[in-house]
Design an enzyme around this catalytic site. Structure first.
Site: not given
Length: 329
Positions: A118, A255, A285
């Site tokens: 990520c 993020h 996500n």
């Protein structure tokens, strides 16, 4: 110490893509024991985009690059290197970057994949800006993409509510007159690798047996603790390196892991939450894609303007983290 010489590079083009299929909170209610109110309160997520059965990370990335070309027709002219950041490549041994090179028929172009989960997009842009500033390349295509639905266990309500699929692309090129990259900070804590993983050739981590059968396993509590302690410290380093106060940041683009995490980071870093741009509400996500997707949302809706100072920060499995301060446009 403040940066005396910003890197002679800038982002000159951007594009993004998400699949058409929507997985809503209502859809998840029919799959696992959960509900819309619970998901929104804990994550801020309402929908995610899910790739079709025969749609993989390379397809997402190619579509993001094509979106960029539609908006910036000269974007790929003279590109010398392609860096793709993903941890869900179509194949174990063929880089997604090579698939992009072949699709767009880019001649004499280097291509490789980078995996920092990520945090990958921040790492890849950091790498590209450094290569450009050093004079090793004049123009680099950076693509962040992940097909998270392919590795999600849809019987695990703690993880299946989180993840979606998507990709984002930018071009980093040489800029002599108005260098845009003001500061960078990267780090890792490998001792926390056991908190976010999926098994592969090995099914153990430092002699600890792992579970999941190839699907993503995450200890949400530990990831939260890592993010809300590590990222504010990283932001402090970035501001010190750039010589800027937090008030000089026009937009914070972290993020998009979880809205609660972003809120806590903003509070600890004294960055108003209203300055945060995130992609999680309708995309979930998307791992390496979450920052470029959020950035492009800000570009498209007019929030991000030429000359704005942006703070990008990624964090994720590994455990990895990376941040950048740059000027847009």
């Amino acid at each position: 110490m403040p940066v005396s010489n910003p890197l002679n590079a800038r982002i000159s083009a951007i594009g993004s893509y998400v699949p058409s299929h929507i997985l809503s909170n209502a859809d998840l209610e029919a799959m696992v024991e959960t509900n819309d109110e619970w998901i929104v309160q804990r994550t801020g997520m309402r929908e995610r985009r899910i790739a079709a059965p025969e749609e993989f990370t390379s397809h997402l990335c190619i579509a993001a690059v094509q979106n960029m070309l539609d908006r910036y027709p000269q974007a790929l002219n003279d590109v010398e290197l392609i860096i793709v950041t993903t941890h869900t490549p179509d194949l174990p041994s063929t880089p997604v970057a090579c698939m992009i090179q072949a699709h767009f028929d880019l001649p004499a172009v280097g291509a490789y994949d980078l995996n920092a989960t990520c945090a990958g997009f921040a790492y890849a842009v950091h790498t590209a800006s450094g290569l450009v500033a050093a004079g090793l390349h004049r123009k680099v295509l950076v693509v962040g993409g992940d097909a998270m639905s392919k590795i999600t266990d849809y019987t695990d309500r703690s993880t299946c509510i989180l993840f979606g699929d998507g990709a984002g692309a930018v071009v980093v090129e040489r800029e002599e007159e108005h260098p845009a990259f003001l500061a960078h900070h990267v780090g890792s804590d490998g001792s926390g690798g056991k908190h976010v993983y999926r098994t592969g050739l090995s099914e153990q981590w430092q002699d600890i047996p792992l579970t999941g059968g190839g699907k993503l396993v995450q200890n949400g509590r530990e990831v939260y603790k890592f993010a809300v302690s590590t990222v504010p410290e990283g932001i402090e380093h970035l501001l010190a390196k750039s010589g800027l106060p937090s008030s000089a940041i026009d937009w914070f683009i972290p993020h998009s892991a979880n809205l609660r995490i972003i809120q806590s980071i903003c509070e600890k870093s004294e960055i108003p939450f209203e300055k945060a741009i995130y992609s999680l509400e309708y995309y979930g996500n998307t791992s390496a894609a979450s920052i470029p997707l959020a950035l492009d949302l800000g570009v498209k809706d007019g929030r991000v303007q030429a000359g704005d100072t942006l703070l990008l920060y990624g964090f994720g499995g590994g455990l990895t983290h990376a941040g950048l301060i740059l000027r847009w446009g």
